[in-house]
Design a protein around this motif. Sequence first.
Motif, short mmCIF file in Angstrom:
data_model
loop_
_atom_site.label_atom_id
_atom_site.label_comp_id
_atom_site.label_asym_id
_atom_site.label_seq_id
_atom_site.Cartn_x
_atom_site.Cartn_y
_atom_site.Cartn_z
N ALA A 65 19.52 1.57 -1.98
CA ALA A 65 19.21 0.14 -1.96
C ALA A 65 17.83 -0.11 -1.37
O ALA A 65 17.07 -0.97 -1.85
CB ALA A 65 20.27 -0.60 -1.16
N LEU A 66 17.46 0.64 -0.34
CA LEU A 66 16.15 0.45 0.28
C LEU A 66 15.02 0.86 -0.66
O LEU A 66 13.99 0.20 -0.74
CB LEU A 66 16.08 1.24 1.59
N VAL A 67 15.20 1.95 -1.37
CA VAL A 67 14.18 2.37 -2.35
C VAL A 67 14.01 1.32 -3.43
O VAL A 67 12.88 1.02 -3.86
CB VAL A 67 14.55 3.75 -2.94
N ALA A 68 15.12 0.73 -3.88
CA ALA A 68 15.01 -0.34 -4.87
C ALA A 68 14.24 -1.53 -4.32
O ALA A 68 13.41 -2.13 -5.02
CB ALA A 68 16.41 -0.76 -5.31
N LEU A 69 14.48 -1.88 -3.06
CA LEU A 69 13.74 -2.98 -2.45
C LEU A 69 12.26 -2.63 -2.32
O LEU A 69 11.38 -3.50 -2.54
CB LEU A 69 14.33 -3.30 -1.08
N LEU A 70 11.96 -1.41 -1.96
CA LEU A 70 10.56 -0.99 -1.82
C LEU A 70 9.85 -1.04 -3.17
O LEU A 70 8.68 -1.47 -3.25
CB LEU A 70 10.49 0.41 -1.22
N SER A 72 12.56 -6.23 5.75
CA SER A 72 13.21 -7.48 6.15
C SER A 72 14.46 -7.75 5.30
O SER A 72 15.50 -8.18 5.82
CB SER A 72 12.23 -8.64 6.02
N PHE A 73 14.36 -7.51 4.01
CA PHE A 73 15.52 -7.72 3.14
C PHE A 73 16.54 -6.60 3.24
O PHE A 73 17.66 -6.74 2.73
CB PHE A 73 15.06 -7.86 1.68
N ALA A 74 16.18 -5.48 3.88
CA ALA A 74 17.10 -4.33 3.95
C ALA A 74 18.27 -4.57 4.88
O ALA A 74 19.23 -3.79 4.87
CB ALA A 74 16.34 -3.09 4.40
N ALA A 77 0.85 -3.92 5.99
CA ALA A 77 1.55 -3.35 4.83
C ALA A 77 2.60 -4.36 4.39
O ALA A 77 3.75 -4.36 4.85
CB ALA A 77 2.19 -2.01 5.20
N VAL A 78 2.20 -5.25 3.48
CA VAL A 78 3.03 -6.39 3.11
C VAL A 78 4.31 -5.93 2.42
O VAL A 78 5.41 -6.41 2.74
CB VAL A 78 2.22 -7.35 2.20
N ALA A 79 4.20 -5.03 1.47
CA ALA A 79 5.39 -4.58 0.74
C ALA A 79 6.41 -3.94 1.68
O ALA A 79 7.63 -4.16 1.55
CB ALA A 79 4.98 -3.61 -0.36
N THR A 80 5.93 -3.17 2.62
CA THR A 80 6.84 -2.54 3.58
C THR A 80 7.55 -3.58 4.43
O THR A 80 8.77 -3.48 4.67
CB THR A 80 6.06 -1.57 4.48
N ALA A 130 7.44 6.66 4.14
CA ALA A 130 7.54 6.36 5.56
C ALA A 130 8.45 5.16 5.81
O ALA A 130 9.26 5.16 6.75
CB ALA A 130 6.15 6.10 6.13
N ALA A 131 8.35 4.13 4.96
CA ALA A 131 9.22 2.96 5.13
C ALA A 131 10.68 3.32 4.87
O ALA A 131 11.58 2.83 5.57
CB ALA A 131 8.76 1.85 4.18
N ALA A 132 10.94 4.17 3.87
CA ALA A 132 12.31 4.59 3.60
C ALA A 132 12.88 5.39 4.77
O ALA A 132 14.04 5.20 5.17
CB ALA A 132 12.35 5.42 2.32
#
Length: 411
Positions: A282-287, A234-236, A226-229, A304-306
């Motif tokens: 911020a995490l949702v924006a990154l996702l 990583s940036f979070a 899951a590349v986007a996740t 799930a990632a959030a």
Amino acid sequence: MTTPDTGATRAVPAREDGPAARPAPPPKEATARPGRRGPADPVRSLMHRHQELCARAVDALEIAAGLEAHGVTDRTAARFRHRDVFSLAEELYARVPRADPEGARPDGPGHPPAPVPAQGPGGVRGVLQLLPGAVCVAALAAVASVGAAPPAVRSAVGAAGGVLLALAVRLAVRSGPLRLRHRGAGPWTAGLWVGWTAGYAVYGDWLLEQLLAGGPDLPHAAPRAAVATAVALSFALAPAAGCARWFAARGRRGLAASRDLGELAARIRPLLLAATVLFLGALVALLLGADAAFGGDGRTAMAAAAALGVLLFLARLLAVHGFPAAAATGVAAAAALEALALSLVLIARLPGLPPLDVPVEALTTAVGPAAVPAVACTAAAVGLLVYGLRALTGACAHRPAPSGPAEAQRP
């Protein structure tokens, strides 16, 4: 005749002066006896018990935090004739003389220098917090560049990228506001649980699909990540560090402005909720950004990632503020639920056993394979949030960050 009478009348005052001076001692005895019979100083025993804490404290708030860490509550303070822990700490700070450590700077009695972070390492820490995201993107680019190579080469490049990413994450959390206050704090298995949940977020959906379909066909199976996740998580670390710094600063201000534990709790709870919501935004924006750049894995995978990001943020926040065991327990609970889902699918393959994988298969069919980590991480994150709303409202959770030459040299 008049002369003896006059002498007699003059002798009478002389006799009266003598007895009049004798009744003076009884009042002195009366005033001295109640002092000897009065109760002993109730705070003196506490002063001896916490002598080192009171002597080395920089202010009364630090003593209050130490007393609370030793189990002293407002009810305990009432036995020492104080309304709360803060009032008791103020008396201890006033009565116990300050220790004079070697090399201390004479900045004035009772007013030690406040820990001010150095401006130089701040930029280095910001770069370190962005380093995991950069390493993740570089690893993905390296894997894409060897797409025509044999599977062994692609696997080796991917494994090297994963190792470098783990080292970058470790370096980022060992500096700045995400750094633990005490070395060796928390169970050593905490890193294993974090690694499991992060690895499941990247490869868990593919593995669960393969297990439900009767696979995986190893070693010919090619894992799908899951590349986007991976990129978003990583940036979070950068917004996590910012929210942790904001919460720590506001928490110390709330501690300084509070006069009792109830007022402190009323100030800290909204701060914790606000920090969690800020990080989630911020995490949702990154996702969303990673989904647009690298292709989406579905809304369930994003949820799930959030949930995993919030879980890891709350766990690190609790560990930083002195509750590493609870943080590790929360992450371990999520990892256990994810491992249980995979285990039920494998156990159901054994002959003579009931279809144990029915709940997992039904959930996957209805929502998708990402529903398993979404449920596991959400449940664990809610549990840590509830625990944090109680644990992080204490004075011991908001001690000033340590400072000194050793800290100034850290990146």
